[in-house]
Design an enzyme around this catalytic site. Sequence first.
Site: not given
Length: 479
Positions: A25, A131
């Site tokens: 991520h 995210d």
Amino acid sequence: MEVQNCCKQEHQVVILMVPLPAQGHLNQLLHFSLHISTQFKLPVHFAGSSTHNRQAKTRLHGWSSQYLNNIHFHDFKLPPYNCPAPKPDPLVPFPAHLQPLFDSIDHLREPIYELIQELSTKFYRVVVIHDTGMASVVQDVKSIPNAENYAFLTISAFTLSAMNQEQFLDLDSDIPNSLPSMDGCFTPEILKYFEKQHKFFGFESGRICNTSRLIEGKFVEYLEKLSRNSEKKFFPIGPLNPIQIERTDDENYIQKWLEKHEKDSVLYVSFGSTTSMTDEQITELALGLERSGVKFLWVLRNADNGDIFSPSKIGNYQDCDRGCNNVSWGLNYRLLEGYEERVKERGMVIREWVSQLEILAHPSIGGFMSHCGWNSCIESISMGVPIATWPMHSDQPRNAVLITDVLKIGIQVKDWARRAELVSSSMICNVVVRLMVSDEGKEMRKRAQELADRVRASVAKDGVFRKEMASFISHITRL
């Protein structure tokens, strides 16, 4: 960290990236940050824990480190958390050892909110790109009049589309009638974490996915149709990883080893930063690679812990800022006695984090045995390398279907329905030979290289990637 006011201009926009503190991520949002800051010269801020900002910067690959100077990093402290050692679990191989880290993330909410408030006084608009796993952390964006947020999806459009399975199966005759089950993909604890994040969905101004129309066209169109219905724009911007690779170290011993081998002759083997295998499975993999007779480069290392710089991970090495290739990883994996000596002429075992993009970009790499994390998939696609799919958890089983059944640039090592079973050395040997030396494998390699050529063209002037990026920038900088 105080926000400087030196660059304040009327109508200026600032971007704040808020990544989930896990390698796959961090990597994607750092790539995105570098594209925006270098190509469009917009101010980009990157907010996270001091440890994970350091991790993102240390593991930068494909870019020169000088570009990091274009980004403003904000290092915040997390309360102490104790992540246990990774433990292989064939039934649910999700990295459950990272749960204490995820449980601590909400402590970033207050400092990030204060940062957004400060930015909002100095810029016309604050654009928060977060995210989806950090939705609870940025929930206060909606209270700031000149701030808007965009949810960043770190998974493929295929996997995202498959969440609405009934309609999704009508999109493509190549999709199996039944997709891999989600059983075993996640632990109950992480599912609760995702459910918590989902409560804070809905107030974003749009969604961004690291993909390309050239790779997942019909699935992108499907998601755009859903976005039109919900009045939330969908931006397919990818691949975010660089296509033209800037080597971090021209004298790297891995590159020197690869230079010795002919084009398309080496199999790259790596299962990402969150995978743990049992000793028994590692032994079978080692024997399968040896018996195949194929050249290979195998990254054999421990799954990341919550803090990759902690003494228990670093061992005797202290200078990790020079690059994680100086850090000792995976030393507790013991291969069969004499194994590395036997295979040394055609095989290399690496026990540290590596620059995967640099490896995949090398002409000698002809195949990739992978867990099918989305980073690995899209990087392999970008470099024209076919994949032997071996999914481990999360979105990986469905990414594997995209690779093998839809794009037809891969071959299955392990069926997700039989995930708890040991993959024998003979099965591994058979797959490796099929991928690397058979006519079937050559056809996959040809298709992968043709797809990569289209992707490379997309990053050129007037290419699809440039147009998608420009569209997004035009949207967020509107008056």
